[in-house]
Design a protein around this motif. Structure first.
Motif, PDB file in Angstrom:
ATOM      1  N   SER A   1      21.552  17.742  -8.014  1.00 47.79           N
ATOM      2  CA  SER A   1      20.154  17.305  -8.144  1.00 47.79           C
ATOM      3  C   SER A   1      19.851  16.538  -9.437  1.00 47.79           C
ATOM      4  O   SER A   1      18.727  16.517  -9.907  1.00 47.79           O
ATOM      5  N   VAL A   2      20.866  15.925 -10.045  1.00 47.42           N
ATOM      6  CA  VAL A   2      20.681  15.058 -11.203  1.00 47.42           C
ATOM      7  C   VAL A   2      21.174  13.672 -10.818  1.00 47.42           C
ATOM      8  O   VAL A   2      22.262  13.525 -10.268  1.00 47.42           O
ATOM      9  N   ALA A   3      20.363  12.656 -11.110  1.00 45.31           N
ATOM     10  CA  ALA A   3      20.728  11.278 -10.779  1.00 45.31           C
ATOM     11  C   ALA A   3      21.482  10.659 -11.951  1.00 45.31           C
ATOM     12  O   ALA A   3      20.968  10.562 -13.064  1.00 45.31           O
ATOM     13  N   TYR A   4      22.730  10.255 -11.701  1.00 42.59           N
ATOM     14  CA  TYR A   4      23.558   9.576 -12.685  1.00 42.59           C
ATOM     15  C   TYR A   4      23.645   8.104 -12.284  1.00 42.59           C
ATOM     16  O   TYR A   4      23.884   7.788 -11.129  1.00 42.59           O
ATOM     17  N   TYR A   5      23.455   7.229 -13.266  1.00 40.91           N
ATOM     18  CA  TYR A   5      23.503   5.794 -13.016  1.00 40.91           C
ATOM     19  C   TYR A   5      24.756   5.225 -13.681  1.00 40.91           C
ATOM     20  O   TYR A   5      24.836   5.169 -14.907  1.00 40.91           O
ATOM     21  N   PRO A   6      25.758   4.790 -12.881  1.00 47.87           N
ATOM     22  CA  PRO A   6      26.967   4.208 -13.481  1.00 47.87           C
ATOM     23  C   PRO A   6      26.729   2.744 -13.862  1.00 47.87           C
ATOM     24  O   PRO A   6      26.302   1.936 -13.042  1.00 47.87           O
ATOM     25  N   VAL A   7      26.988   2.433 -15.140  1.00 51.36           N
ATOM     26  CA  VAL A   7      26.838   1.067 -15.645  1.00 51.36           C
ATOM     27  C   VAL A   7      28.033   0.770 -16.547  1.00 51.36           C
ATOM     28  O   VAL A   7      28.210   1.429 -17.575  1.00 51.36           O
ATOM     29  N   ALA A   8      28.839  -0.183 -16.152  1.00 46.51           N
ATOM     30  CA  ALA A   8      29.995  -0.631 -16.950  1.00 46.51           C
ATOM     31  C   ALA A   8      30.898   0.514 -17.380  1.00 46.51           C
ATOM     32  O   ALA A   8      31.335   0.582 -18.529  1.00 46.51           O
ATOM     33  N   GLY A   9      31.166   1.433 -16.489  1.00 42.78           N
ATOM     34  CA  GLY A   9      32.081   2.530 -16.786  1.00 42.78           C
ATOM     35  C   GLY A   9      31.454   3.716 -17.482  1.00 42.78           C
ATOM     36  O   GLY A   9      32.097   4.736 -17.688  1.00 42.78           O
ATOM     37  N   MET A  10      30.197   3.615 -17.887  1.00 49.35           N
ATOM     38  CA  MET A  10      29.495   4.719 -18.534  1.00 49.35           C
ATOM     39  C   MET A  10      28.419   5.235 -17.587  1.00 49.35           C
ATOM     40  O   MET A  10      28.021   4.538 -16.655  1.00 49.35           O
ATOM     41  N   PHE A  11      27.950   6.440 -17.837  1.00 51.08           N
ATOM     42  CA  PHE A  11      26.940   7.051 -16.984  1.00 51.08           C
ATOM     43  C   PHE A  11      25.671   7.279 -17.791  1.00 51.08           C
ATOM     44  O   PHE A  11      25.727   7.685 -18.953  1.00 51.08           O
ATOM     45  N   PHE A  12      24.538   7.021 -17.149  1.00 51.50           N
ATOM     46  CA  PHE A  12      23.240   7.172 -17.798  1.00 51.50           C
ATOM     47  C   PHE A  12      22.349   8.065 -16.940  1.00 51.50           C
ATOM     48  O   PHE A  12      22.487   8.098 -15.719  1.00 51.50           O
ATOM     49  N   ILE A  13      21.428   8.795 -17.617  1.00 50.67           N
ATOM     50  CA  ILE A  13      20.414   9.578 -16.910  1.00 50.67           C
ATOM     51  C   ILE A  13      19.050   9.139 -17.434  1.00 50.67           C
ATOM     52  O   ILE A  13      18.924   8.696 -18.574  1.00 50.67           O
ATOM     53  N   ALA A  14      18.037   9.261 -16.576  1.00 54.01           N
ATOM     54  CA  ALA A  14      16.683   8.862 -16.957  1.00 54.01           C
ATOM     55  C   ALA A  14      16.044   9.974 -17.783  1.00 54.01           C
ATOM     56  O   ALA A  14      16.063  11.132 -17.401  1.00 54.01           O
ATOM     57  N   LYS A  15      15.484   9.582 -18.939  1.00 54.50           N
ATOM     58  CA  LYS A  15      14.846  10.561 -19.811  1.00 54.50           C
ATOM     59  C   LYS A  15      13.773   9.859 -20.641  1.00 54.50           C
ATOM     60  O   LYS A  15      14.081   8.933 -21.385  1.00 54.50           O
ATOM     61  N   LYS A  16      12.529  10.275 -20.475  1.00 58.77           N
ATOM     62  CA  LYS A  16      11.395   9.775 -21.258  1.00 58.77           C
ATOM     63  C   LYS A  16      11.285   8.239 -21.241  1.00 58.77           C
ATOM     64  O   LYS A  16      11.163   7.608 -22.274  1.00 58.77           O
TER      65      LYS A  16
END
Length: 184
Positions: A70-85
């Motif tokens: 239940s956590v959305a991970y966004y893959p961008v250029a080999g790294m992963f990001f999560i939405a926060k603030k």
């Protein structure tokens, strides 16, 4: 009724004026011996160095979220990001997370006869047609670390910490010398 008054009077005298021969019985609680077992922890001192944090205000077009627990991970250029603030903050995906495609920067490694792939502080292991994120294998050697690796003092040795792994600088790059527990 007459006898009841005598019995109550006698009981009052016994309780209010105890004799010298009567003793109170005391019960001492048993004390259990508690043995504390301490595990030896290595001393880690973090240097006061500004750590590079990678954040994005907007994701590139076409970025699709990958859901894991239940956590959305966004893959961008080999790294992963999560939405926060209102921004997207770089994070390391949890172990057990699976991806179908490796990042372009992934490098193939052989550690103790097992095949691993390494990219930006994350170790992948092939499972069927997918790649699972696994714990960093000890004694693995990587050529370079990302800019957000934190310099630490590990038992008197200058080392780097990244994604719960401690790396030591050697001639061929950086070697994983220990994997930290989640509690540290």
């Amino acid at each position: 009724m007459k006898n009841l008054k005598y019995v109550l009077g006698l009981l009052l005298i016994v309780f209010l004026f105890p004799c010298q021969n009567s003793e109170a019985q005391t019960v001492r609680p048993r004390r259990e011996k508690v043995v504390k077992v301490r595990t030896a922890k290595r001393k880690i001192r973090r240097h006061k160095r500004r750590v590079v944090r990678r954040t994005l205000r907007r994701l590139p077009n076409g970025t699709v979220a990958v859901m894991h627990r239940s956590v959305a991970y966004y893959p961008v250029a080999g790294m992963f990001f999560i939405a926060k603030k209102g921004a997207y903050i770089r994070t390391f995906p949890p172990r057990g997370f699976r991806v179908r495609i490796l990042p372009r920067t992934a490098v193939r490694l052989m550690v103790r006869g097992a095949v691993y792939h390494y990219a930006d502080g994350v170790f992948y292991q092939p499972i069927g047609e997918e790649f699972q994120i696994v714990r960093p294998p000890e004694s693995a050697v990587v050529k370079e670390l990302p800019a957000d690796a934190e310099e630490i003092d590990f038992d008197g040795v200058s080392a780097y910490e990244l994604n719960e792994a401690v790396y030591k600088l050697i001639d061929g790059g950086y070697e994983v010398i220990e994997v930290l527990d989640d509690s540290e």
